[in-house]
Design a protein around this motif. Structure first.
Motif, PDB file in Angstrom:
ATOM      1  N   VAL A   1      -1.493  18.247   8.220  1.00  0.00           N
ATOM      2  CA  VAL A   1      -2.520  18.020   9.245  1.00  0.00           C
ATOM      3  C   VAL A   1      -1.858  17.761  10.589  1.00  0.00           C
ATOM      4  O   VAL A   1      -2.295  18.282  11.624  1.00  0.00           O
TER       5      VAL A   1
ATOM      6  N   ILE B   1     -10.946  15.446   9.348  1.00  0.00           N
ATOM      7  CA  ILE B   1      -9.977  16.421   9.875  1.00  0.00           C
ATOM      8  C   ILE B   1     -10.679  17.393  10.818  1.00  0.00           C
ATOM      9  O   ILE B   1     -10.194  17.699  11.909  1.00  0.00           O
TER      10      ILE B   1
ATOM     11  N   MET C   1       0.851  -1.187   0.000  1.00  0.00           N
ATOM     12  CA  MET C   1       0.000   0.000   0.000  1.00  0.00           C
ATOM     13  C   MET C   1       0.890   1.241   0.000  1.00  0.00           C
ATOM     14  O   MET C   1       1.762   1.372   0.843  1.00  0.00           O
ATOM     15  N   SER C   2       0.688   2.141  -0.949  1.00  0.00           N
ATOM     16  CA  SER C   2       1.580   3.309  -1.002  1.00  0.00           C
ATOM     17  C   SER C   2       0.762   4.595  -1.072  1.00  0.00           C
ATOM     18  O   SER C   2      -0.413   4.583  -1.422  1.00  0.00           O
ATOM     19  N   PHE C   3       1.434   5.674  -0.740  1.00  0.00           N
ATOM     20  CA  PHE C   3       0.769   6.964  -0.737  1.00  0.00           C
ATOM     21  C   PHE C   3       1.531   7.906  -1.670  1.00  0.00           C
ATOM     22  O   PHE C   3       2.749   7.837  -1.778  1.00  0.00           O
ATOM     23  N   SER C   4       0.786   8.830  -2.305  1.00  0.00           N
ATOM     24  CA  SER C   4       1.432   9.790  -3.178  1.00  0.00           C
ATOM     25  C   SER C   4       2.102  10.870  -2.322  1.00  0.00           C
ATOM     26  O   SER C   4       1.802  11.017  -1.138  1.00  0.00           O
TER      27      SER C   4
ATOM     28  N   MET D   1       1.372   2.603  -9.739  1.00  0.00           N
ATOM     29  CA  MET D   1       0.333   2.025  -8.882  1.00  0.00           C
ATOM     30  C   MET D   1      -0.513   3.145  -8.265  1.00  0.00           C
ATOM     31  O   MET D   1       0.029   4.148  -7.790  1.00  0.00           O
ATOM     32  N   LYS D   2      -1.822   2.960  -8.290  1.00  0.00           N
ATOM     33  CA  LYS D   2      -2.689   3.994  -7.741  1.00  0.00           C
ATOM     34  C   LYS D   2      -2.561   4.033  -6.220  1.00  0.00           C
ATOM     35  O   LYS D   2      -2.620   2.999  -5.558  1.00  0.00           O
ATOM     36  N   PRO D   3      -2.349   5.259  -5.642  1.00  0.00           N
ATOM     37  CA  PRO D   3      -2.178   5.328  -4.199  1.00  0.00           C
ATOM     38  C   PRO D   3      -3.415   4.833  -3.453  1.00  0.00           C
ATOM     39  O   PRO D   3      -4.545   5.071  -3.886  1.00  0.00           O
ATOM     40  N   ALA D   4      -3.172   4.169  -2.317  1.00  0.00           N
ATOM     41  CA  ALA D   4      -4.295   3.651  -1.533  1.00  0.00           C
ATOM     42  C   ALA D   4      -4.910   4.766  -0.702  1.00  0.00           C
ATOM     43  O   ALA D   4      -4.247   5.715  -0.324  1.00  0.00           O
ATOM     44  N   ARG D   5      -6.187   4.672  -0.433  1.00  0.00           N
ATOM     45  CA  ARG D   5      -6.851   5.651   0.423  1.00  0.00           C
ATOM     46  C   ARG D   5      -7.513   4.920   1.580  1.00  0.00           C
ATOM     47  O   ARG D   5      -8.220   3.941   1.401  1.00  0.00           O
ATOM     48  N   TYR D   6      -7.230   5.395   2.825  1.00  0.00           N
ATOM     49  CA  TYR D   6      -7.892   4.787   3.967  1.00  0.00           C
ATOM     50  C   TYR D   6      -9.317   5.330   4.109  1.00  0.00           C
ATOM     51  O   TYR D   6     -10.202   4.689   4.627  1.00  0.00           O
TER      52      TYR D   6
ATOM     53  N   GLN E   1      -0.323  13.225  -0.750  1.00  0.00           N
ATOM     54  CA  GLN E   1      -1.016  12.681   0.418  1.00  0.00           C
ATOM     55  C   GLN E   1      -0.107  12.729   1.638  1.00  0.00           C
ATOM     56  O   GLN E   1      -0.550  13.060   2.744  1.00  0.00           O
TER      57      GLN E   1
ATOM     58  N   ALA F   1     -11.345  15.833  14.041  1.00  0.00           N
ATOM     59  CA  ALA F   1     -10.117  15.718  14.846  1.00  0.00           C
ATOM     60  C   ALA F   1      -9.815  17.032  15.548  1.00  0.00           C
ATOM     61  O   ALA F   1      -9.457  17.058  16.725  1.00  0.00           O
TER      62      ALA F   1
ATOM     63  N   LEU G   1      -2.445  19.932  13.820  1.00  0.00           N
ATOM     64  CA  LEU G   1      -2.932  19.341  15.067  1.00  0.00           C
ATOM     65  C   LEU G   1      -1.983  19.638  16.215  1.00  0.00           C
ATOM     66  O   LEU G   1      -2.403  19.873  17.336  1.00  0.00           O
TER      67      LEU G   1
END
Lengths: 204, 203
Positions: A14, B16, A1-4, B1-6, A7, B19, A18
């Motif tokens: 954030v 946000i 699982m990767s993030f750009s 690869m498309k980034p994953a989103r939680y 992101q 939070a 915070l």
């Protein structure tokens, strides 16, 4: 699982927001009602004068590569503990504006993205841990609290913070994302310079 | 690869916001008015005068016009130079003609944007740095008493950086022909405002 990269930067933004959000609270000892370990965590997280230099160090270690980041992960909490124990024994905190210099030096290093050997980064880490740990220890002593457990909470928080921020920087690939990190460093250094002026202004 | 989103995209902002709301409860338990005032007044200070605002915007726009490396060098260098000016103001080191320097910064930086002037990088950095000293010094000598130094400084630096970011964002329209013209027009307006500030400072 990767993030750009976007992101990751959004997550960092954030996190900083915070961190700033509860900064309205003073850096005094916090009673969470959950015991001394959580009191230590709460005290640390509400003390921007401790949090920001640690973030700056983690950013710098991350900029320098995996090895300094890994070293900082363990040396900073241990040095903090050593400084904290000394502060507990020694008592009064020094008048010298340690916080301003931590902001200025570490923020400046991030802004300049200065290429330093891994051993120098580790020495800086130890120095930061000893100095700020000492201040923490002195504060815990004055508060008469269960200082050792509180220091344990601070150490755990340091480990997590360094891991998160150093790993974040290490994962950045695009050149402009490193520039964002450097801009953050310049902001921390600028804050340190103003803080130094402020302390001289008040004592002068 | 498309980034994953939680989280689904639609839920990100509400999460946000939730939070922030949750955290503010914790912070309120320890609030002290002077400290909150410190961050808020520090953040507001760079927005307090049109002369400061237009000059900061001009720095960002000019950086965007100049492109790399100026677009990132100016935002890295400017806060530190400005903080140096603030430091001088705080410790009482005098800087002559501060108001004139601030007015000149708007006048000249506006002219640079208007003319899309492209000097050597070092010249641009020195020019912006000198003006940063004047702006920082003015802020340093106008600090309100009784504020939290750390929070005030943080707010001040973040606000300055935000103004630069706004300027750089505006400057990105430089990639379009109409945008170029609009930016040059904005530069002319800033320059005229600078002339008015200069007239007021010399009066």
């Amino acid at each position: 699982m990767s993030f750009s990269s976007k992101q990751k930067l959004a997550a960092a933004g954030v996190a900083v927001a915070l961190a700033l959000s509860p900064s309205a609270a003073r850096a005094h000892l916090v009673t969470t009602g959950l015991g001394p370990v959580y009191d230590g965590i709460g005290h640390f997280m509400l003390s921007l004068d401790d949090v920001l230099p640690v973030i700056a160090l983690a950013l710098f270690a991350g900029l320098r590569g995996p090895a300094p980041g890994r070293h900082a992960l363990f040396t900073l909490p241990l040095a903090w503990l050593a400084g904290g124990m000394t502060g507990l024994l020694a008592g009064n905190p020094p008048v010298f504006p340690i916080t301003s210099f931590s902001f200025l030096v570490l923020g400046g290093l991030v802004a300049a993205d200065l290429s330093l050997p891994s051993v120098v980064v580790t020495l800086l880490t130890i120095l930061l841990g000893l100095m700020h740990g000492f201040l923490n220890g002195a504060a815990f002593r004055q508060a008469g609290s269960d200082a050792l457990l509180e220091l344990l909470g601070v150490m755990a928080t340091l480990f997590v913070l360094v891991a998160l921020f150093a790993a974040l920087v290490l994962s950045l690939r695009r050149p402009w994302t490193r520039i964002v990190v450097r801009v953050a460093g310049s902001w921390i250094a600028a804050t340190g310079l103003l803080l130094l002026g402020w302390s001289l202004h008040k004592t002068g | 690869m498309k980034p994953a989103r939680y989280l689904p995209r639609k839920l990100t902002l509400p999460a946000i916001a939730a939070a922030f709301v949750a955290l503010s409860q914790t912070a309120h338990a320890h609030i002290e008015k002077g400290e909150v005032g410190g961050f808020a007044s520090g953040f507001k200070h760079p927005w307090s005068g049109a002369d400061h605002i237009v000059a900061m915007l001009a720095v960002g726009i000019w950086g965007a016009q100049l492109g790399a490396p100026a677009i990132w060098l100016l935002p890295v260098a400017f806060p530190m130079v400005m903080a140096m000016g603030g430091f001088m103001g705080l410790v009482g080191i005098p800087l002559p003609g501060v108001e004139i320097g601030i007015a000149l910064s708007a006048l000249l930086l506006g002219a640079m944007v208007c003319g899309e002037v492209r000097p050597k990088l070092a010249v641009a950095v020195v020019l912006v740095g000198i003006f940063g000293l004047f702006h920082g010094h003015a802020h340093g000598t106008e600090l309100p008493p009784g504020q939290s130094g750390l929070l005030y400084s943080l707010g001040f630096v973040i606000a300055t950086g935000t103004l630069h970011a706004v300027g750089i964002s505006l400057g990105l329209v430089h990639h379009w022909r109409a945008g170029k013209l609009a930016l040059r027009g904005a530069g002319a307006v800033i320059s005229v405002m600078g002339a008015v500030f200069l007239w007021q400072a010399l009066r």
